[in-house]
Design an enzyme around this catalytic site. Structure first.
Site, PDB file in Angstrom:
ATOM      1  N   TYR A 142       0.827  -1.209   0.000  1.00  0.00           N
ATOM      2  CA  TYR A 142       0.000   0.000   0.000  1.00  0.00           C
ATOM      3  C   TYR A 142       0.863   1.262   0.000  1.00  0.00           C
ATOM      4  O   TYR A 142       0.444   2.305  -0.484  1.00  0.00           O
ATOM      5  CB  TYR A 142      -0.890   0.038   1.253  1.00  0.00           C
ATOM      6  CG  TYR A 142      -2.181  -0.719   1.153  1.00  0.00           C
ATOM      7  CD1 TYR A 142      -2.203  -2.082   0.876  1.00  0.00           C
ATOM      8  CD2 TYR A 142      -3.398  -0.069   1.355  1.00  0.00           C
ATOM      9  CE1 TYR A 142      -3.391  -2.774   0.810  1.00  0.00           C
ATOM     10  CE2 TYR A 142      -4.590  -0.761   1.288  1.00  0.00           C
ATOM     11  CZ  TYR A 142      -4.588  -2.110   1.020  1.00  0.00           C
ATOM     12  OH  TYR A 142      -5.767  -2.787   0.960  1.00  0.00           O
ATOM     13  N   ASP A 243      -6.233  -7.035   4.399  1.00  0.00           N
ATOM     14  CA  ASP A 243      -7.365  -6.395   3.731  1.00  0.00           C
ATOM     15  C   ASP A 243      -8.287  -7.458   3.142  1.00  0.00           C
ATOM     16  O   ASP A 243      -9.506  -7.449   3.359  1.00  0.00           O
ATOM     17  CB  ASP A 243      -6.847  -5.467   2.626  1.00  0.00           C
ATOM     18  CG  ASP A 243      -7.972  -4.809   1.850  1.00  0.00           C
ATOM     19  OD1 ASP A 243      -8.925  -4.336   2.502  1.00  0.00           O
ATOM     20  OD2 ASP A 243      -7.912  -4.788   0.611  1.00  0.00           O
ATOM     21  N   ASP A 247     -12.193  -9.052   4.739  1.00  0.00           N
ATOM     22  CA  ASP A 247     -13.487  -9.049   4.044  1.00  0.00           C
ATOM     23  C   ASP A 247     -14.089 -10.450   4.049  1.00  0.00           C
ATOM     24  O   ASP A 247     -15.287 -10.635   4.293  1.00  0.00           O
ATOM     25  CB  ASP A 247     -13.331  -8.598   2.576  1.00  0.00           C
ATOM     26  CG  ASP A 247     -13.561  -7.099   2.390  1.00  0.00           C
ATOM     27  OD1 ASP A 247     -13.229  -6.339   3.322  1.00  0.00           O
ATOM     28  OD2 ASP A 247     -14.058  -6.698   1.318  1.00  0.00           O
TER      29      ASP A 247
HETATM   30  C1  IPM Z   1     -10.315  -1.262   4.124  1.00  0.00           C
HETATM   31  C2  IPM Z   1     -10.540  -0.677   2.764  1.00  0.00           C
HETATM   32  C3  IPM Z   1      -9.365   0.224   2.421  1.00  0.00           C
HETATM   33  C4  IPM Z   1      -8.119  -0.622   2.428  1.00  0.00           C
HETATM   34  C5  IPM Z   1      -9.502   0.990   1.113  1.00  0.00           C
HETATM   35  C6  IPM Z   1     -10.767   1.815   1.076  1.00  0.00           C
HETATM   36  C7  IPM Z   1      -8.297   1.835   0.828  1.00  0.00           C
HETATM   37  O1  IPM Z   1     -10.721  -1.686   1.829  1.00  0.00           O
HETATM   38  O2  IPM Z   1     -10.236  -0.489   5.096  1.00  0.00           O
HETATM   39  O3  IPM Z   1     -10.242  -2.487   4.233  1.00  0.00           O
HETATM   40  O4  IPM Z   1      -7.818  -1.284   1.415  1.00  0.00           O
HETATM   41  O5  IPM Z   1      -7.428  -0.650   3.435  1.00  0.00           O
HETATM   42 MG    MG Z   2     -10.798  -3.654   2.668  1.00  0.00          MG
END
Ligand code: IPM
Ligand code: MG
Length: 357
Positions: A142, A243, A247
């Site tokens: 990132y 990340d 999810d």
């Molecule tokens: C998260 C989101 C962010 C990330 C994005 C919006 C930059 O997906 O907080 O998980 O990738 O960290």
């Molecule tokens: Mg995310």
């Protein structure tokens, strides 16, 4: 206590869900005799529209000077075609880096009331889902160099030992407070950065003899999360793996709309945000689930302000709301009573009680 909270409503459903969380904080303040002062901060698409910058320095300063930051969500298709450095998400990344919050804590816990909402088989859900992903938040791919030259694009993934060590320690300490099992997730069969990650984790393990450390490759972990989530207690991993896995982990608990997160660094000033995005498709329709943000506010009370009874009161109120059968659309199932975002907030507030301390 008096606390100054920087509030970032952001884009899409951000303003709606943050409104409900602020009402919850106001109720807590009233019941427990605290004063919460809110300072609005523009970040994301709305800041691009206003200042041509997703997070101007003056806005970042307000966050750094606050006692903690509450964030809704940023982003939307309106700003999709902007260059990477100008996108709403860049504001969020700059905020995380500017606040130095390297440790992101994302719980994946199934509420017993929502076991039907999980897409997993009942036999798997019944074994229990209760683990935490500790995600490194201000390093890795990132924050490496990003560039596009002609038909080639480059993103650099880089970690040094210090960056790994400080997040590794949080992983071990988190496990010490729970069931003392830490799973370090990487891709050491391919990546140098992962081989360094693994080496540092094993060096640290010597300092935490009460914690059982295991290693898992990230692709296998993605599979294990749906096959046997009960095996996990604490997962520690680098930024992008965290990340993706968070999810996935959120979805098996029923809805990404329910999951809060905390991000902390060296000080008690933390960043608290739900893990979902800005959901532009349902923005402004009073359909969003504000619980991820409300629970993020509860985490702020617990971790940054040391207000444990207050945090318990909010979490108990969410539980009572679910017990009563209220459901926003994302977690609706047979027999549930459908409510919108505002009503969800109101019902939770009605359930906040000052318990015994
Ligand atoms: C998260 C989101 C962010 C990330 C994005 C919006 C930059 O997906 O907080 O998980 O990738 O960290
Ligand atoms: Mg995310």
């Amino acid at each position: 206590m008096v606390k100054n909270i920087a509030v970032i409503r952001g884009d899409g459903i951000g303003p709606e869900i943050v409104n409900e969380a602020l009402k919850v904080l106001d109720r807590v303040a009233e019941l427990y005799g605290h004063t919460f002062r809110y300072t609005d901060v523009d970040m994301g698409g709305c800041a691009i529209d206003k200042y041509g910058d997703p997070l101007p320095e003056s806005e970042l300063k307000k966050c750094v000077e606050s006692d903690s930051v509450l964030l809704g969500a940023v982003g939307g298709s309106k700003w999709n075609d902007l260059p990477g450095s100008m996108r709403p998400e860049k504001g969020l990344l700059r905020l995380r880096a500017g606040m130095g919050v390297y440790s992101n804590n994302r719980p994946a816990k199934i509420w017993p009331q929502l076991s039907d909402a999980s897409p997993l088989k009942k036999s798997i859900v019944e074994q229990g889902i209760d683990f935490i992903i500790v995600r490194e938040l201000i390093g890795g791919i990132y924050f490496g160099e990003h560039k596009t030259e002609g038909d080639t694009a480059i993103d650099v993934l880089k970690y040094n030992e210090n960056e790994i060590e400080r997040i590794g320690r949080i992983g071990f300490e988190t496990a010490q407070k729970r069931n003392k099992r830490l799973c370090s997730v990487e891709k050491s069969n391919v990546l140098d950065s992962s081989r360094l990650w693994k080496k540092v984790m094993h060096r640290l393990a010597g300092e935490y003899p009460d914690v059982e450390l295991s290693d898992m490759l990230v692709d296998n972990c993605a599979m294990q999360i749906v096959k046997n989530p009960a095996q996990f207690d604490v997962i520690v991993t680098e930024n992008m793996f965290g990340d993706i896995l968070s999810d996935e982990a959120s979805m098996i608990t029923g809805s990404i709309g329910m999951i809060p997160s905390s991000s902390l660094g060296a000080s008690s000033c933390g960043l608290y945000e739900p893990i979902h995005g800005s959901a532009p498709d349902i923005a402004g329709q009073d359909k969003a689930n504000p619980i991820g943000t409300i629970l993020s506010a509860a985490m702020m009370l617990r971790f940054s302000f040391d207000m444990r009874a207050e945090a318990d009161a909010v979490e108990n109120a969410v539980s009572a709301y679910l017990d009563a059968g209220w459901r926003t659309a994302d977690i609706m199932s047979e027999g549930g009573k459908l409510v919108g975002c505002r009503r969800c907030g109101e019902l939770i507030i009605e359930n906040i009680k000052r318990g015994r301390e």
